[in-house]
Design an enzyme around this catalytic site. Structure first.
Site, PDB file in Angstrom:
ATOM      1  N   THR A  12      10.890   4.614  -6.675  1.00  0.00           N
ATOM      2  CA  THR A  12      11.479   3.433  -6.380  1.00  0.00           C
ATOM      3  C   THR A  12      10.585   2.403  -6.129  1.00  0.00           C
ATOM      4  O   THR A  12       9.547   2.415  -5.813  1.00  0.00           O
ATOM      5  CB  THR A  12      12.348   3.717  -5.140  1.00  0.00           C
ATOM      6  OG1 THR A  12      11.659   3.745  -4.047  1.00  0.00           O
ATOM      7  CG2 THR A  12      13.145   5.036  -5.065  1.00  0.00           C
ATOM      8  N   GLY A  13      11.108   1.240  -6.576  1.00  0.00           N
ATOM      9  CA  GLY A  13      10.167   0.042  -6.679  1.00  0.00           C
ATOM     10  C   GLY A  13       9.093   0.152  -7.629  1.00  0.00           C
ATOM     11  O   GLY A  13       7.850  -0.346  -7.145  1.00  0.00           O
ATOM     12  N   SER A  16       6.066  -2.886 -10.042  1.00  0.00           N
ATOM     13  CA  SER A  16       4.816  -3.813  -9.692  1.00  0.00           C
ATOM     14  C   SER A  16       3.976  -2.889  -8.394  1.00  0.00           C
ATOM     15  O   SER A  16       4.563  -2.021  -8.044  1.00  0.00           O
ATOM     16  CB  SER A  16       5.208  -5.062  -9.197  1.00  0.00           C
ATOM     17  OG  SER A  16       5.981  -5.010  -8.012  1.00  0.00           O
ATOM     18  N   GLY A  17       2.751  -3.323  -8.264  1.00  0.00           N
ATOM     19  CA  GLY A  17       1.893  -3.036  -7.145  1.00  0.00           C
ATOM     20  C   GLY A  17       1.998  -1.647  -7.004  1.00  0.00           C
ATOM     21  O   GLY A  17       1.283  -0.881  -8.079  1.00  0.00           O
ATOM     22  N   GLY A  19       3.728   0.964  -6.728  1.00  0.00           N
ATOM     23  CA  GLY A  19       4.801   1.778  -7.515  1.00  0.00           C
ATOM     24  C   GLY A  19       4.205   1.820  -9.042  1.00  0.00           C
ATOM     25  O   GLY A  19       4.456   2.939  -9.541  1.00  0.00           O
ATOM     26  N   TYR A 148       8.984  -5.331  10.748  1.00  0.00           N
ATOM     27  CA  TYR A 148       8.305  -4.726   9.733  1.00  0.00           C
ATOM     28  C   TYR A 148       7.883  -3.373  10.080  1.00  0.00           C
ATOM     29  O   TYR A 148       7.934  -2.252   9.555  1.00  0.00           O
ATOM     30  CB  TYR A 148       7.410  -5.598   8.865  1.00  0.00           C
ATOM     31  CG  TYR A 148       6.736  -4.807   8.003  1.00  0.00           C
ATOM     32  CD1 TYR A 148       7.134  -4.333   6.613  1.00  0.00           C
ATOM     33  CD2 TYR A 148       5.318  -4.349   8.002  1.00  0.00           C
ATOM     34  CE1 TYR A 148       6.531  -3.729   5.726  1.00  0.00           C
ATOM     35  CE2 TYR A 148       4.573  -3.525   7.075  1.00  0.00           C
ATOM     36  CZ  TYR A 148       5.079  -3.453   5.911  1.00  0.00           C
ATOM     37  OH  TYR A 148       4.394  -2.856   4.916  1.00  0.00           O
TER      38      TYR A 148
END
Length: 247
Positions: A12-13, A16-17, A19, A148
Site C-alpha cells: 500500500t502506498g 513513491s518513497g 513503498g 503522528y
C-alpha cells in the site's frame, strides 16, 4: 537471485518513497507485485516504471479496501506478502493541532492499517508475512509530533497483537520503524524550503550516524522479513532503521 519468484506481494502506498523502493526490490527478486496509491497520475507512472500492477486505493476508505481485496482475489489469488506502508504525517504543537489533522492521521495511519489487515486476513496464505511501516517516533517524545507518533505507536501495538492472533496459521507480523528518510513525504509537511532544511539539519544532528536514511534501506529490511528462509523465527518484532536515533 529470485527469492520471491511468483509470490504475490501487495504494497500500500507504493507509488513513491519507501513503498516504491520496496516494490522495486520485490520485482527484481521475481515477485508478482501490486501497489496502491491515491493519486492516479503518480500511480500510473510508478506502475509503468516498475512493471507492476496498480490500483487506486484510499487506505482510510473501507469500501476501497474491500474493492482492492476483491480484485486481488480474482486476479492474483492468495497473498504471500503484505506491506502496509501507506501513511500521512503533519507536525504541529498540541496547542495548534487541528481536528482535520488529527482525523486524517488517525483515519489513514491507524484505522486504515487496522482494516487493511483485517480485510486481507482471509486471502493471506498460511505462512504469509505481514509488515507494517511505523516510525522511529514510536521510541521518541519529539515535539510537534503528538498525533503522528500516537498513530504509529498504535500500529506498532496492533502488529504485536496480530502476530499472536495469526500465529496458528504461521503468519508472521513485524514492523519496520524508519528514522529520518529522504522521501517525497517531506515535501508534503507544508513547510517552506528554509524551514524544511532547518528541520532536516536538526534531525541529522540527533542521528549518531549523522545522515538521512534512504528508502532502499527500509526496502531491504522488508524483503529480509518476508524471506522465510532467513526470518522464519521472527514475529512480533520491531526493527529500527534510524541510524541510532532512538538510542
Amino acid at each position: 537471485m529470485e527469492k520471491f519468484k511468483d509470490m504475490v506481494v501487495i504494497i500500500t502506498g507504493g507509488n513513491s518513497g519507501i513503498g516504491y523502493a520496496t516494490a522495486k526490490e520485490f520485482k527484481l527478486q521475481g515477485a508478482k507485485v501490486l501497489i496502491t496509491g491515491k493519486r492516479q497520475d503518480a500511480l500510473d507512472k510508478a506502475s509503468i516504471e516498475l512493471g507492476v500492477k496498480a490500483k487506486i486505493t484510499d487506505q482510510a476508505n473501507l469500501k476501497h479496501i474491500d474493492e482492492l481485496v476483491a480484485e486481488i482475489q480474482s486476479s492474483l489469488g492468495k497473498v504471500d506478502i503484505l506491506f502496509i506502508n501507506a501513511g500521512v504525517a503533519s507536525f504541529a504543537p498540541i496547542a495548534y493541532t487541528s481536528e482535520e489533522q488529527f482525523d486524517t492521521m488517525i483515519n489513514v495511519n491507524f484505522k486504515g492499517s487496522f482494516f487493511t489487515l483485517q480485510k486481507f486476513i482471509p486471502i493471506l496464505n498460511d505462512g504469509a508475512s505481514v509488515i507494517f511501516l511505523t516510525s522511529g517516533n514510536t521510541a521518541l517524545a519529539m515535539e510537534n509530533s503528538s498525533v503522528y507518533s500516537a498513530t504509529k505507536s498504535a500500529v506498532s501495538h496492533l502488529a504485536k497483537i496480530a502476530a499472536k492472533e495469526l500465529s496458528s496459521r504461521k503468519i508472521r507480523v513485524n514492523t519496520v520503524n524508519p528514522g529520518p528518510t529522504e522521501t517525497e513525504m517531506q515535501s508534503k509537511f507544508g513547510m517552506d524550503e528554509a524551514t524544511l532544511k532547518g528541520m532536516k539539519s536538526k534531525m541529522i544532528s540527533q542521528v549518531p550516524l549523522a545522515k538521512m536514511g534512504a528508502p532502499e534501506d527500509v526496502a531491504k529490511m522488508v524483503a529480509y522479513l518476508s524471506d522465510n528462509t532467513v526470518s522464519s523465527f521472527i514475529t512480533g518484532a520491531e526493527f529500527f532503521i534510524d541510524g541510532g536515533m532512538a538510542l
